[in-house]
Write a protein that holds these residues in place. Structure first.
Motif, PDB file in Angstrom:
ATOM      1  N   TRP A  77      -7.510   7.427  -0.489  1.00 27.84           N
ATOM      2  CA  TRP A  77      -8.284   7.616  -1.721  1.00 27.84           C
ATOM      3  C   TRP A  77      -9.596   6.834  -1.645  1.00 27.84           C
ATOM      4  O   TRP A  77     -10.634   7.324  -2.102  1.00 27.84           O
ATOM      5  N   ALA A  78      -9.543   5.639  -1.109  1.00 29.71           N
ATOM      6  CA  ALA A  78     -10.760   4.826  -0.990  1.00 29.71           C
ATOM      7  C   ALA A  78     -11.797   5.532  -0.123  1.00 29.71           C
ATOM      8  O   ALA A  78     -12.998   5.516  -0.439  1.00 29.71           O
ATOM      9  N   CYS A 121       0.405  -2.275  -3.831  1.00 29.65           N
ATOM     10  CA  CYS A 121      -0.362  -1.087  -3.467  1.00 29.65           C
ATOM     11  C   CYS A 121      -0.984  -1.234  -2.079  1.00 29.65           C
ATOM     12  O   CYS A 121      -1.293  -0.228  -1.432  1.00 29.65           O
ATOM     13  N   GLU A 122      -1.124  -2.460  -1.595  1.00 30.36           N
ATOM     14  CA  GLU A 122      -1.699  -2.667  -0.261  1.00 30.36           C
ATOM     15  C   GLU A 122      -0.779  -2.158   0.851  1.00 30.36           C
ATOM     16  O   GLU A 122      -1.180  -2.087   2.006  1.00 30.36           O
ATOM     17  N   ILE A 169      -1.857   5.849   1.139  1.00 25.25           N
ATOM     18  CA  ILE A 169      -2.648   6.778   0.331  1.00 25.25           C
ATOM     19  C   ILE A 169      -3.795   6.055  -0.367  1.00 25.25           C
ATOM     20  O   ILE A 169      -4.851   6.641  -0.618  1.00 25.25           O
ATOM     21  N   GLU A 170      -3.607   4.764  -0.664  1.00 20.70           N
ATOM     22  CA  GLU A 170      -4.677   4.006  -1.311  1.00 20.70           C
ATOM     23  C   GLU A 170      -5.902   3.929  -0.404  1.00 20.70           C
ATOM     24  O   GLU A 170      -7.042   3.998  -0.869  1.00 20.70           O
ATOM     25  N   LEU A 171      -5.685   3.788   0.900  1.00 17.41           N
ATOM     26  CA  LEU A 171      -6.794   3.751   1.851  1.00 17.41           C
ATOM     27  C   LEU A 171      -7.475   5.113   1.956  1.00 17.41           C
ATOM     28  O   LEU A 171      -8.701   5.204   2.082  1.00 17.41           O
ATOM     29  N   CYS A 195      -4.854   4.696   8.944  1.00 19.11           N
ATOM     30  CA  CYS A 195      -4.411   4.070   7.686  1.00 19.11           C
ATOM     31  C   CYS A 195      -2.973   3.572   7.821  1.00 19.11           C
ATOM     32  O   CYS A 195      -2.653   2.464   7.391  1.00 19.11           O
ATOM     33  N   ASN A 245       0.543   0.903   0.630  1.00 15.55           N
ATOM     34  CA  ASN A 245       0.544   2.345   0.453  1.00 15.55           C
ATOM     35  C   ASN A 245      -0.655   2.958   1.171  1.00 15.55           C
ATOM     36  O   ASN A 245      -1.797   2.775   0.747  1.00 15.55           O
ATOM     37  N   ASP A 252       5.156   4.986  -4.796  1.00 12.89           N
ATOM     38  CA  ASP A 252       5.186   3.711  -5.514  1.00 12.89           C
ATOM     39  C   ASP A 252       6.160   3.826  -6.683  1.00 12.89           C
ATOM     40  O   ASP A 252       6.913   4.789  -6.765  1.00 12.89           O
ATOM     41  N   LYS A 302     -13.171   8.495  -2.223  1.00 13.53           N
ATOM     42  CA  LYS A 302     -14.046   8.005  -3.295  1.00 13.53           C
ATOM     43  C   LYS A 302     -15.340   7.431  -2.717  1.00 13.53           C
ATOM     44  O   LYS A 302     -16.407   7.576  -3.307  1.00 13.53           O
TER      45      LYS A 302
END
Length: 193
Positions: free
Chosen positions: A113-114, A104-105, A109-111, A151, A107, A26, A117
């Motif tokens: 990380w979700a 960010c949608e 990596i965001e999925l 992802c 990316n 990003d 988490k």
């Protein structure tokens, strides 16, 4: 995180990647340190002239700083839009793909990380930092190659949807363009002519 830390880490990762790999990042400031500073009005006139000369950009010695900065801006793209991490990657045969700002949608990596988490949230019983850290590491271990592929497939669908929306917006907005120039038609002529 800062650019120095990220670039140090990135320099350790790059040799582990296969040539022609693509690294998606990003536009975080620490990903986006410019390879070179662009002259500004705070620079001395002589320093701006040196910069222009080093880039083989012509200018007149009698020009004032404001004119020199205008010339710098005209040549900004060819000399300034280079990032340290992109150049580091290029030396290893790696391509850096930068996501558009505020998307960010797009990316994957965001999925990931979700998912990690979510694993922590589901399994956290004591809410102590040591347990959270262990659960997070366990959560990362549950991210398989298949989950990564899933992802990425999801992101590709999001990109396709965005391309479709772009085309739809273009088609709709083209129909709403109003031409305010002279018309060849007599529809708008006044009765006094």
């Amino acid at each position: 995180m800062n650019a120095d830390c990220f670039e140090k880490w990135f320099s350790e990762v790059l040799p582990k990647l296969k040539p022609n790999s693509v690294v998606v990042i990003d536009n975080a400031p620490y990903h986006s340190r410019k390879l070179e500073s662009l002259p500004t009005m705070s620079w001395t006139k002589a320093r701006i002239q040196e910069w222009l000369t080093s880039k083989s950009v012509s200018f007149e010695a009698t020009m004032v700083k404001a004119n020199l900065i205008d010339i710098v801006r005209q040549h900004k793209r060819e000399h300034f839009d280079k990032y340290v991490v992109d150049e580091m990657a290029m030396q290893h045969g790696i391509i850096v793909l930068r996501l558009p700002p505020y998307h960010c949608e797009l990316n994957p990596i965001e999925l990931v990380w979700a998912q990690a988490k979510g694993y922590v949230a589901k399994n956290n019983k004591t809410f102590k930092m040591a347990e959270v850290k262990n659960l997070f590491e366990e959560g990362l271990q549950h991210i398989t190659a298949e989950k990564w592929s899933s992802c990425i497939a999801h992101i590709i669908k999001e990109e396709d949807n965005m391309y479709g929306l772009d085309n739809m917006i273009d088609n709709v907005s083209d129909r709403f363009i109003i031409n305010v120039t002279e018309s060849d038609s007599d529809d708008f002529s006044s009765d006094n002519e």
